[in-house]
Each structure stands twice: as structure tokens, then as C-alpha cells.
Design a protein around this motif. Structure first.
Motif, short mmCIF file in Angstrom:
data_model
loop_
_atom_site.label_atom_id
_atom_site.label_comp_id
_atom_site.label_asym_id
_atom_site.label_seq_id
_atom_site.Cartn_x
_atom_site.Cartn_y
_atom_site.Cartn_z
N SER A 97 0.81 -1.22 0.00
CA SER A 97 0.00 0.00 0.00
C SER A 97 0.84 1.27 0.00
O SER A 97 0.35 2.33 0.38
CB SER A 97 -0.92 0.01 1.23
OG SER A 97 -0.14 0.08 2.42
N ASN A 98 2.10 1.19 -0.43
CA ASN A 98 2.95 2.38 -0.38
C ASN A 98 2.96 3.17 -1.68
O ASN A 98 3.82 4.00 -1.92
CB ASN A 98 4.38 2.01 0.02
CG ASN A 98 5.02 1.00 -0.91
OD1 ASN A 98 4.31 0.30 -1.63
ND2 ASN A 98 6.34 0.92 -0.90
N GLY A 99 1.96 2.90 -2.56
CA GLY A 99 1.80 3.69 -3.77
C GLY A 99 0.60 4.60 -3.65
O GLY A 99 0.22 5.04 -2.57
N ILE A 100 -0.02 4.91 -4.82
CA ILE A 100 -1.21 5.76 -4.83
C ILE A 100 -2.40 4.95 -4.29
O ILE A 100 -2.64 3.81 -4.71
CB ILE A 100 -1.50 6.27 -6.25
CG1 ILE A 100 -0.32 7.11 -6.75
CG2 ILE A 100 -2.78 7.10 -6.27
CD1 ILE A 100 -0.45 7.55 -8.20
N LYS A 101 -3.16 5.55 -3.40
CA LYS A 101 -4.28 4.85 -2.76
C LYS A 101 -5.39 4.57 -3.76
O LYS A 101 -5.65 5.38 -4.67
CB LYS A 101 -4.84 5.69 -1.61
CG LYS A 101 -3.86 5.92 -0.48
CD LYS A 101 -4.49 6.83 0.58
CE LYS A 101 -3.52 7.08 1.73
NZ LYS A 101 -4.10 7.98 2.76
#
Length: 349
Positions: free
Chosen positions: A317-321
């Protein structure tokens, strides 16, 4: 949220549930046994130990019959008055017992049965009055107690909602609003089917008071359920040994049982939390690997218009939500984006 001070304890709101060990008459008239009950109650985690203050001749007539459970647990040939006479603490015992409770750092309470008992306990400086279920049908008595301007904990066993309404009005009309109502089933022991914990919530809604539960069942389920439904006080009969003589011993929790109850209540409070919906610290750590980001479903060429069909959602989840997907669709790829790659805004124009 409303709170009420009971001695050094604050009940109501988000404060811990006050746990009362109802020693009652399980001392069998012995000051030493009463002290032992108080000491043990402290050791197992109770906040308060409660007794009963009465003179037998002022409570029952000479030939008053016993309750059915009393016939089973005591000499069936003696009258109720004869039985109660054996269970009195002497007036001179109370100062010593209260001092002992103070030294043990456990709150002392006692239920008065008549006006003289109320005056006696008031002069001793009790922090509150605990009234029994029979008093729920005695608004005149409750009014007298309320005029002492101390908190009142009132059990409501045997009472209808109309009877509770009558006694609550009598109390509140004195100007004393320090009232806590306890759901209770007056039977020793009582069944789980008769516990009716939802009635406690009814009392809270109807009278806008703090509420709790006085338990006479043979396990912890009703108590734990009542804590989950908002009880700020739990009361349960307590004995050092169920085999001792006396009308209430067999229906009381022994030290092991009561200690287990206390642990269950405290664990229930931990489980209930503070009611604020948020991710816990542990969840925030887990979320990185469990939640998803916007990912390229296939290779996206430089200059290509980003459409929904070239995107998918994958962990971590460390990219665009995912909630920002509409901020990605319709943009142009600034550079080639490989399949299965996290989309980042720097890739887009």
C-alpha cells in the motif's frame, strides 16, 4: 458523560467499572470474619466490600416466614427473625471494621434497612448508600436516604418499571441526582434466563441515570454482558467458603470464582476500548502489506492516456491509494510504466 464520585472512585463515563464484593451477612455476626471477608475481597481485586446494617427486630415480625431459599440453607425450624439475629454485626463493630477497610484500601459500604440504620451509617461517614431491591418499592424510605445528599446505589429486583419510576421521582425531588440503578433478579441463585440484562439499558434510557448490575447467577456471563452494555457497577455476593453456615453462602462466589470474575470484567473493559474508530498502532504496521495500491495492469507506453482498463489494485500500500484512482485516470504517462509496477504521480502529466 455523567459521572458520580463514590469515595475515591469515579464511576460512569469511561471510568473502570466499580466492582462490589457483597459480603452481606456472610460473616455470621463475627467481626473477625467480616474483616477476613474485606481483606480477601481486596486481595482478589474488588474495589468495595459491602455489608448489611440492621437489627432483626426492626426488619421482621416475630413469626415472619423465611424465603424458600433460606429454608433450604438454614435451620427450617427457626423463624426469619431468629435467623437474622445471628447475622447482626454489633454497632460497636462498625468503626473498627471501617478503619480496617481503610487500612486495606478497600471501600466500605453497607445497606441500611431502616431509618435508624441510615442515620447510624451517615454518622460513620459512609461515602454512599447502597439500597436493596426491597427499597425499590419504598419511595418514602428512599426519599429519607436521598436527603442525606450522598450517592445512592439502588437495586431494582422484584420491581416493575412503574415502581422504579415512583422511587426515582421520590429521590430526584429531594434535589439529589447522584443515583445509580442496578438491574437485579431477586432469587438466590437466579437463572441466566431471568437475568434480563437488557432491562438495565431500559433503565438507563428511561431515567437517564448511571446503571449497573447486581448478580445472583452462578457464573460470570451476566456480569460480562452487563459490562458490555454499559454497567458502571457490578455487585456479586462473596463468601470465603460456600460450606459455611448462613442463608447466602451457597449462592455466593468464593475467592477463586470472584477473582476470575474480576479478571473477566477488566479484560472486557480492555476489549471494549474507548469507542473511537481508528486504526490501532498494530494495524498501521500491518496495513502496508495488507492494503493495496494502484498498479499497471500491463505495460503503459510513454504518452499513453491512462484508462481504467490499464490499471489494477495490488499489495503493498505504499503507492497511490485506491481512493485516488480518479486522479490517475485521464492523465498521460510521462515515461514507460512496466506491467505490475506501482503507479506514482511523477510518472504522470
Amino acid at each position: 458523560m455523567k459521572t458520580i464520585a463514590l469515595g475515591r472512585y469515579l464511576v460512569g463515563g469511561n471510568n473502570p467499572c466499580l466492582i462490589i464484593a457483597e459480603a452481606g451477612v456472610n460473616h455470621n455476626g463475627s467481626l473477625d470474619e467480616a474483616k477476613a471477608l474485606a481483606s480477601s475481597a481486596k486481595d482478589i481485586g474488588a474495589d468495595c466490600v459491602k455489608f448489611q446494617t440492621f437489627r432483626a427486630e426492626e426488619v421482621v415480625t416475630t413469626y415472619a416466614p423465611k424465603a424458600s431459599y433460606q429454608i433450604k440453607t438454614t435451620d427450617p425450624h427457626e423463624s426469619q427473625r431468629e435467623m437474622l439475629k445471628k447475622l447482626e454485626l454489633q454497632p460497636k463493630d462498625y468503626k473498627e471494621l471501617i478503619s480496617f477497610c481503610e487500612s486495606e484500601e478497600i471501600m466500605f459500604l453497607s445497606t441500611p434497612y431502616n431509618i435508624n440504620d441510615v442515620d447510624f451509617l451517615d454518622e460513620l461517614g459512609v461515602p454512599a448508600f447502597k439500597l436493596s431491591s426491597m427499597h425499590a418499592a419504598e419511595p418514602c424510605f428512599a426519599e429519607y436516604v436521598a436527603k442525606k445528599n450522598k450517592p445512592i446505589i439502588l437495586s431494582t429486583g422484584m420491581a416493575s418499571l412503574d415502581e422504579v419510576d415512583h422511587v426515582v421521582r421520590a429521590i430526584l425531588e429531594t434535589g439529589n441526582d447522584q443515583l445509580i440503578l442496578l438491574q437485579c433478579t431477586t432469587n438466590y441463585p437466579s437463572t441466566m434466563a431471568d437475568a434480563n440484562i437488557r432491562a438495565m439499558a431500559t433503565l438507563q434510557k428511561k431515567f437517564n441515570t448511571l446503571v449497573g448490575y447486581s448478580d445472583h447467577t452462578e457464573n460470570e456471563i451476566a456480569c460480562i454482558t452487563s459490562v458490555a452494555l454499559g454497567a458502571c457497577i457490578i455487585e456479586k455476593h462473596f463468601t470465603l467458603d460456600k460450606r459455611k453456615p448462613g442463608p447466602d453462602q451457597m449462592a455466593s462466589a468464593n475467592p477463586d470464582e470472584f477473582e476470575r470474575l474480576v479478571k473477566h470484567i477488566r479484560n472486557a473493559e480492555v476489549v471494549l476500548g474507548d469507542g473511537i474508530k481508528r486504526a490501532s498502532a498494530a494495524e498501521q504496521f500491518v496495513a502496508l502489506g495488507m492494503r493495496r495500491s494502484i498498479v499497471a495492469r500491463r505495460k503503459i507506453e510513454e504518452g499513453e492516456l491512462i484508462t481504467e482498463d490499464c490499471l489494477t489494485l495490488k499489495r503493498p500500500s505504499n503507492g497511490i491509494k485506491p481512493s485516488q484512482i480518479n486522479s490517475v485516470i485521464g492523465r498521460i504517462a510521462r515515461r514507460p510504466i512496466l506491467a505490475d509496477s506501482l503507479i506514482v504521480f511523477s510518472d504522470l502529466t
